[in-house]
Design a protein around this motif. Structure first.
Motif, short mmCIF file in Angstrom:
data_model
loop_
_atom_site.label_atom_id
_atom_site.label_comp_id
_atom_site.label_asym_id
_atom_site.label_seq_id
_atom_site.Cartn_x
_atom_site.Cartn_y
_atom_site.Cartn_z
N GLY A 235 0.82 -1.20 0.00
CA GLY A 235 0.00 0.00 0.00
C GLY A 235 0.85 1.25 0.00
O GLY A 235 2.00 1.24 -0.43
N ASP B 113 -3.11 4.63 -0.37
CA ASP B 113 -3.49 3.30 -0.84
C ASP B 113 -3.37 2.32 0.33
O ASP B 113 -2.32 2.24 0.96
CB ASP B 113 -2.54 2.88 -1.97
N ARG C 105 -7.74 -5.61 4.50
CA ARG C 105 -7.26 -4.34 3.97
C ARG C 105 -7.20 -3.36 5.13
O ARG C 105 -8.10 -3.33 5.96
CB ARG C 105 -8.25 -3.86 2.92
N GLU D 223 -12.77 -5.21 -7.93
CA GLU D 223 -11.43 -4.92 -8.43
C GLU D 223 -11.10 -5.77 -9.65
O GLU D 223 -10.52 -5.29 -10.62
CB GLU D 223 -10.38 -5.16 -7.34
N HIS E 72 -9.48 0.81 -5.85
CA HIS E 72 -8.12 0.38 -5.51
C HIS E 72 -7.81 -0.93 -6.22
O HIS E 72 -8.71 -1.63 -6.66
CB HIS E 72 -7.98 0.20 -4.00
N ASP E 73 -6.53 -1.30 -6.26
CA ASP E 73 -6.15 -2.58 -6.84
C ASP E 73 -5.36 -3.44 -5.86
O ASP E 73 -4.75 -4.43 -6.24
CB ASP E 73 -5.34 -2.37 -8.12
N ASP E 74 -5.39 -3.08 -4.59
CA ASP E 74 -4.54 -3.75 -3.61
C ASP E 74 -4.91 -5.22 -3.41
O ASP E 74 -4.04 -6.07 -3.27
CB ASP E 74 -4.56 -3.00 -2.27
#
Length: 191
Positions: free
Chosen positions: A9, A13, A34, A133, A156-158
């Motif tokens: 992150g 992020d 997350r 995502e 987000h793409d985490d």
């Protein structure tokens, strides 16, 4: 085999964790998390609670490498830093890091999805977010270079990043016995 992966992150992020159970070439997402804030202590608590066969972490940038260095002494399972590199750089490995073309990470995830080898436990609180995502992730060509990004900047793409690290690792490195070869106590700090 359970592989636990982390996306470090950043300031804006969140960090993310994905616990992926693998049997042969089939995968099931069993854990998602997350968070913002202290990466190392939360990641270590998750790793020590789930007791995975290996921990895989995005170590592509300075923040990821710092997080990797902070995490190493806190867990008792093998830890691997994965550096996503441009598509034209060949994959490689050092004592602390595995260099992998971003395209290889994305393709491992894409193949698992397209071949129906990936399941996501629907009862996970973040399962819907991961699905969102995945639906938003796109491949684009810019100036002859393949770029992977989200269609909408608000997503987000985490979670996807953590998932693709786990799938790639479980399909490539664990089959070669790499997971048994590297223990945190054998590694010097990255920084």
């Amino acid at each position: 085999m359970l592989v636990l992966s982390f996306d470090y992150g950043g300031v804006r992020d969140p960090a993310a964790a994905c616990g992926l159970e693998t049997a042969g070439r089939n995968h099931a997402v069993r854990f998602l998390d997350r968070w913002y804030g202290d990466f190392a202590s939360r990641a270590a608590a998750i790793a020590n609670r789930l007791k995975p066969a290996a921990v895989v972490m995005d170590a592509s940038g300075p923040q990821g490498r710092r997080g990797l260095a902070e995490l190493l002494p806190l867990v008792s399972v093998p830890v691997f830093g994965i550096c996503a590199v441009s598509n034209d750089r060949p994959p490689g490995q050092s004592r602390q890091l595995i260099y992998v073309p971003k395209k290889s990470l994305v393709m491992a995830l894409t193949r698992a999805v397209e071949q129906h080898r990936l399941q996501i436990a629907s009862l996970l609180p973040l399962a819907g977010q991961l699905a969102q995502e995945l639906q938003s992730y796109r491949q684009k060509e810019r100036g002859g270079v393949t770029i992977y990004e989200h269609a909408r900047r608000s997503i987000h793409d985490d979670l996807v990043s953590a998932l693709q690290l786990a799938i790639w690792f479980s399909e490539t490195q664990s089959a070669r016995g790499t997971a048994a070869a590297w223990r945190p106590a054998q590694c010097s700090p990255i920084m």
